[in-house]
Design a protein around this motif. Structure first.
Motif, PDB file in Angstrom:
ATOM      1  N   GLU A   1       0.826  -1.203   0.000  1.00 18.66           N
ATOM      2  CA  GLU A   1       0.000   0.000   0.000  1.00 18.66           C
ATOM      3  C   GLU A   1       0.865   1.261   0.000  1.00 18.66           C
ATOM      4  O   GLU A   1       0.610   2.203  -0.728  1.00 18.66           O
ATOM      5  CB  GLU A   1      -0.937  -0.011   1.215  1.00 18.66           C
ATOM      6  N   GLU A   2       1.923   1.245   0.810  1.00 16.36           N
ATOM      7  CA  GLU A   2       2.738   2.461   0.983  1.00 16.36           C
ATOM      8  C   GLU A   2       3.703   2.670  -0.177  1.00 16.36           C
ATOM      9  O   GLU A   2       4.040   3.815  -0.495  1.00 16.36           O
ATOM     10  CB  GLU A   2       3.512   2.388   2.306  1.00 16.36           C
ATOM     11  N   ASN A   3       4.175   1.565  -0.776  1.00 12.41           N
ATOM     12  CA  ASN A   3       5.026   1.659  -1.962  1.00 12.41           C
ATOM     13  C   ASN A   3       6.197   2.623  -1.770  1.00 12.41           C
ATOM     14  O   ASN A   3       6.382   3.542  -2.569  1.00 12.41           O
ATOM     15  CB  ASN A   3       4.148   2.133  -3.127  1.00 12.41           C
ATOM     16  N   ARG A   4       6.970   2.433  -0.723  1.00 11.91           N
ATOM     17  CA  ARG A   4       8.048   3.366  -0.370  1.00 11.91           C
ATOM     18  C   ARG A   4       9.379   2.923  -0.943  1.00 11.91           C
ATOM     19  O   ARG A   4       9.569   1.759  -1.290  1.00 11.91           O
ATOM     20  CB  ARG A   4       8.162   3.461   1.154  1.00 11.91           C
TER      21      ARG A   4
ATOM     22  N   PHE B   1      -3.284   0.223  -3.301  1.00  9.74           N
ATOM     23  CA  PHE B   1      -3.081  -1.113  -3.860  1.00  9.74           C
ATOM     24  C   PHE B   1      -4.300  -1.519  -4.693  1.00  9.74           C
ATOM     25  O   PHE B   1      -4.173  -2.066  -5.793  1.00  9.74           O
ATOM     26  CB  PHE B   1      -2.840  -2.137  -2.735  1.00  9.74           C
ATOM     27  N   THR B   2      -5.502  -1.233  -4.161  1.00 11.04           N
ATOM     28  CA  THR B   2      -6.735  -1.614  -4.856  1.00 11.04           C
ATOM     29  C   THR B   2      -6.840  -0.885  -6.204  1.00 11.04           C
ATOM     30  O   THR B   2      -7.220  -1.491  -7.215  1.00 11.04           O
ATOM     31  CB  THR B   2      -7.962  -1.281  -3.974  1.00 11.04           C
ATOM     32  N   ARG B   3      -6.470   0.396  -6.192  1.00  9.72           N
ATOM     33  CA  ARG B   3      -6.519   1.176  -7.442  1.00  9.72           C
ATOM     34  C   ARG B   3      -5.603   0.537  -8.482  1.00  9.72           C
ATOM     35  O   ARG B   3      -5.996   0.321  -9.638  1.00  9.72           O
ATOM     36  CB  ARG B   3      -6.085   2.626  -7.150  1.00  9.72           C
ATOM     37  N   ARG B   4      -4.397   0.158  -8.080  1.00  8.01           N
ATOM     38  CA  ARG B   4      -3.440  -0.445  -9.019  1.00  8.01           C
ATOM     39  C   ARG B   4      -3.929  -1.805  -9.499  1.00  8.01           C
ATOM     40  O   ARG B   4      -3.794  -2.145 -10.669  1.00  8.01           O
ATOM     41  CB  ARG B   4      -2.059  -0.568  -8.354  1.00  8.01           C
TER      42      ARG B   4
ATOM     43  N   GLY C   1      -8.018  -3.867 -15.659  1.00  6.79           N
ATOM     44  CA  GLY C   1      -8.730  -3.110 -16.689  1.00  6.79           C
ATOM     45  C   GLY C   1     -10.213  -2.977 -16.376  1.00  6.79           C
ATOM     46  O   GLY C   1     -11.036  -2.852 -17.285  1.00  6.79           O
ATOM     47  N   GLU C   2     -10.539  -3.009 -15.089  1.00  6.79           N
ATOM     48  CA  GLU C   2     -11.943  -2.880 -14.685  1.00  6.79           C
ATOM     49  C   GLU C   2     -12.164  -1.553 -13.970  1.00  6.79           C
ATOM     50  O   GLU C   2     -11.340  -1.157 -13.149  1.00  6.79           O
ATOM     51  CB  GLU C   2     -12.305  -4.000 -13.690  1.00  6.79           C
ATOM     52  N   PRO C   3     -13.297  -0.895 -14.272  1.00 13.08           N
ATOM     53  CA  PRO C   3     -13.581   0.333 -13.547  1.00 13.08           C
ATOM     54  C   PRO C   3     -13.938   0.032 -12.097  1.00 13.08           C
ATOM     55  O   PRO C   3     -14.499  -1.030 -11.805  1.00 13.08           O
ATOM     56  CB  PRO C   3     -14.789   0.915 -14.288  1.00 13.08           C
ATOM     57  N   VAL C   4     -13.592   0.928 -11.196  1.00 13.82           N
ATOM     58  CA  VAL C   4     -13.844   0.668  -9.779  1.00 13.82           C
ATOM     59  C   VAL C   4     -14.054   1.982  -9.031  1.00 13.82           C
ATOM     60  O   VAL C   4     -13.463   2.999  -9.383  1.00 13.82           O
ATOM     61  CB  VAL C   4     -12.659  -0.127  -9.171  1.00 13.82           C
TER      62      VAL C   4
END
Ligand code: PRP
Length: 209
Positions: free
Chosen positions: A78-81, A120-123, A129-132
């Motif tokens: 999630e943090e992707n640091r 994370f969910t957005r990525r 390739g699904e809208p969310v």
């Protein structure tokens, strides 16, 4: 020689982390987690431990305030640091899953996903390739489909009990998770021998050697 500062995630991982360090011969105070103190100095070990909210561990490590961190892979994703992930500590094993009510409506044009892990969910959905539509919550995520706030959740599943007891089912397992040892990139160069010693001692216990 400078002390090595270790940021330890408070909460579900802390107890096992303390156990692992003790088994590796790094004598953390046994009652560390019963106190309200946030900083513990171990001068004989040249160590300092700070107890940090899980989501803040990667921040302390990226900025170099802590040289080393112990934190869940969920938080790291999630943090992707910008830091080194050096060791899978093999405890705190769980998984990310998409879940919801059993009668999922496949016809939904856009899923509404409640989660503590919005980035994370957005990525994930971008890759699919699904809208969310993502709704960030801070806990008790399982309530979202039960109350109609969202149709899906992305959350960690460990035993599956929380899903089960709330009548929810897994739609899709996303990936396995566990606790990780992370290191600040500059500290890894400057304090290489001290940090390598810690990594080696922990690795020996993990690998059962
Ligand atoms: C986590 C997670 C699930 C549960 C999964 O919540 O968000 O709710 O544990 O574990 P299980 O599969 O063993 O039931 P946590 O206990 O961290 O509390 P929270 O709801 O406040 O996030």
């Amino acid at each position: 020689m400078d002390n090595i500062c270790i940021a330890m995630a408070k909460g579900r991982l802390a107890k096992q982390a303390v156990k692992l360090f003790r088994e590796a011969g790094i004598d953390l105070p046994e009652d560390m987690l019963d106190s309200r103190k946030l900083i513990f100095s171990l001068p004989e070990e040249n160590l300092e431990i700070i107890l940090v909210k899980p989501a803040d561990v990667p921040i302390y490590v990226e900025y170099g305030t802590a040289d080393v961190g112990i934190v869940g892979k969920d938080t790291l994703l999630e943090e992707n640091r910008d830091l080194y992930e050096v060791l899978d500590l093999k405890f705190g094993k769980c998984r990310f899953a998409l879940a919801g009510l059993p009668d999922r409506k496949e016809s939904l044009l856009q899923r509404k996903v409640a989660t503590k892990y919005p980035d994370f969910t957005r990525r994930l959905f971008k890759k699919k390739g699904e809208p969310v539509e993502i709704i960030k919550l801070n806990g008790s995520i399982e309530l979202a489909p039960l109350t109609g706030l969202a149709d899906t959740i992305l959350d960690i599943v460990q035993t599956g009990r929380t899903l089960d007891e709330n009548g929810l089912v897994v739609y899709e397992n996303i990936r396995k998770l566990s606790a990780r040892l992370v290191v600040n990139k500059v500290s890894m160069k400057i304090n290489q021998s001290e940090i390598t010693k810690i990594i080696d001692a922990l690795e020996k216990v993990i690998e059962g050697g």
